[in-house]
Write a protein that holds these residues in place. Structure first.
Motif, PDB file in Angstrom:
ATOM      1  N   VAL A 286       0.835  -1.202   0.000  1.00  0.00           N
ATOM      2  CA  VAL A 286       0.000   0.000   0.000  1.00  0.00           C
ATOM      3  C   VAL A 286       0.871   1.254   0.000  1.00  0.00           C
ATOM      4  O   VAL A 286       0.593   2.221  -0.714  1.00  0.00           O
ATOM      5  CB  VAL A 286      -0.978  -0.015   1.201  1.00  0.00           C
ATOM      6  CG1 VAL A 286      -1.637   1.326   1.406  1.00  0.00           C
ATOM      7  CG2 VAL A 286      -2.031  -1.079   0.996  1.00  0.00           C
ATOM      8  N   MET A 287       1.937   1.243   0.780  1.00  0.00           N
ATOM      9  CA  MET A 287       2.845   2.398   0.815  1.00  0.00           C
ATOM     10  C   MET A 287       3.502   2.603  -0.548  1.00  0.00           C
ATOM     11  O   MET A 287       3.621   3.733  -1.023  1.00  0.00           O
ATOM     12  CB  MET A 287       3.899   2.218   1.905  1.00  0.00           C
ATOM     13  CG  MET A 287       3.373   2.370   3.309  1.00  0.00           C
ATOM     14  SD  MET A 287       2.670   3.988   3.654  1.00  0.00           S
ATOM     15  CE  MET A 287       4.144   4.991   3.654  1.00  0.00           C
ATOM     16  N   ALA A 288       3.932   1.509  -1.182  1.00  0.00           N
ATOM     17  CA  ALA A 288       4.546   1.625  -2.509  1.00  0.00           C
ATOM     18  C   ALA A 288       3.544   2.172  -3.528  1.00  0.00           C
ATOM     19  O   ALA A 288       3.895   3.041  -4.340  1.00  0.00           O
ATOM     20  CB  ALA A 288       5.085   0.273  -2.956  1.00  0.00           C
ATOM     21  N   LEU A 289       2.305   1.698  -3.472  1.00  0.00           N
ATOM     22  CA  LEU A 289       1.273   2.226  -4.368  1.00  0.00           C
ATOM     23  C   LEU A 289       1.015   3.705  -4.100  1.00  0.00           C
ATOM     24  O   LEU A 289       0.876   4.504  -5.042  1.00  0.00           O
ATOM     25  CB  LEU A 289      -0.030   1.434  -4.208  1.00  0.00           C
ATOM     26  CG  LEU A 289      -0.073   0.063  -4.839  1.00  0.00           C
ATOM     27  CD1 LEU A 289      -1.326  -0.687  -4.385  1.00  0.00           C
ATOM     28  CD2 LEU A 289      -0.048   0.171  -6.347  1.00  0.00           C
ATOM     29  N   ASN A 290       0.943   4.082  -2.842  1.00  0.00           N
ATOM     30  CA  ASN A 290       0.697   5.481  -2.493  1.00  0.00           C
ATOM     31  C   ASN A 290       1.846   6.389  -2.924  1.00  0.00           C
ATOM     32  O   ASN A 290       1.614   7.480  -3.440  1.00  0.00           O
ATOM     33  CB  ASN A 290       0.446   5.627  -0.990  1.00  0.00           C
ATOM     34  CG  ASN A 290      -0.890   5.070  -0.569  1.00  0.00           C
ATOM     35  OD1 ASN A 290      -1.787   4.896  -1.383  1.00  0.00           O
ATOM     36  ND2 ASN A 290      -1.027   4.768   0.700  1.00  0.00           N
ATOM     37  N   VAL A 291       3.089   5.950  -2.715  1.00  0.00           N
ATOM     38  CA  VAL A 291       4.242   6.757  -3.141  1.00  0.00           C
ATOM     39  C   VAL A 291       4.256   6.872  -4.657  1.00  0.00           C
ATOM     40  O   VAL A 291       4.502   7.947  -5.215  1.00  0.00           O
ATOM     41  CB  VAL A 291       5.564   6.161  -2.608  1.00  0.00           C
ATOM     42  CG1 VAL A 291       6.765   6.823  -3.257  1.00  0.00           C
ATOM     43  CG2 VAL A 291       5.643   6.301  -1.103  1.00  0.00           C
ATOM     44  N   GLY A 292       3.983   5.768  -5.351  1.00  0.00           N
ATOM     45  CA  GLY A 292       3.929   5.810  -6.816  1.00  0.00           C
ATOM     46  C   GLY A 292       2.847   6.738  -7.329  1.00  0.00           C
ATOM     47  O   GLY A 292       3.068   7.512  -8.267  1.00  0.00           O
ATOM     48  N   LEU A 293       1.671   6.673  -6.719  1.00  0.00           N
ATOM     49  CA  LEU A 293       0.581   7.558  -7.122  1.00  0.00           C
ATOM     50  C   LEU A 293       0.909   9.017  -6.827  1.00  0.00           C
ATOM     51  O   LEU A 293       0.656   9.902  -7.651  1.00  0.00           O
ATOM     52  CB  LEU A 293      -0.717   7.141  -6.425  1.00  0.00           C
ATOM     53  CG  LEU A 293      -1.960   7.951  -6.771  1.00  0.00           C
ATOM     54  CD1 LEU A 293      -2.280   7.840  -8.252  1.00  0.00           C
ATOM     55  CD2 LEU A 293      -3.135   7.467  -5.948  1.00  0.00           C
TER      56      LEU A 293
END
Length: 162
Positions: free
Chosen positions: A142-149
């Motif tokens: 989730v953190m990786a998705l949020n940082v990517g977004l």
């Protein structure tokens, strides 16, 4: 049907409360990071905040972990691109831009608990074991998705120099 509607209302209420807590934390984290010097300190502080957020959510179930990630993970993820991965010019986006990015990332993150539960992945023992390790994997994803977004939002056309 009334029980389902009541439960859905409760989940939405918790998500909105988590987003509001996240906005308060975003202001606090931004203030702390704006007063520190270099990228290495920024990275260390953001990693510490992400780990502390996970430590609070480590023993919860997956949907609660995702709701908690709205409060503790999204503010950290939104601050990674401007403070750690800034562009070549080194310009720092203003707080309004960071706030707008936080709202967009939170709006996307609101759907994660619904997707996890409706897909049935939270009930498959081979995928989700309800242990700190499986919670850590979910939190990291989730953190990786949020940082990517957040990085996508900051680098979107029309945002440069704004």
């Amino acid at each position: 049907m009334d029980v389902v509607e009541g439960f859905l209302f409760l989940v939405i209420l918790f998500e909105v409360a988590a987003c509001l807590i996240g906005l308060v934390l975003l202001g606090c984290f931004y203030t702390i990071l704006a007063k520190t010097g270099d990228r290495l300190h920024h990275l260390g502080i953001l990693i510490l905040l992400a780990v502390l957020g996970f430590a609070l959510l480590m023993q919860t179930d997956a949907p609660t972990l995702l709701i908690g990630a709205l409060a503790f993970g999204v503010p950290v993820a939104v601050l990674v691109p401007p403070f750690v991965v800034s562009g070549r010019s080194g310009e720092m986006p203003g707080f309004k831009r960071i706030l707008f990015c936080d709202i967009l990332v939170s709006a996307v993150g609101i759907f994660f608990p619904f997707l996890l539960v409706s897909s049935g992945l939270s009930m498959v023992p081979a995928i989700y074991w309800h242990t700190p390790l499986s919670n850590g994997v979910i939190y990291a994803c989730v953190m990786a998705l949020n940082v990517g977004l957040a990085t996508r939002v900051y680098r979107a056309p029309g945002w440069r120099g704004a």
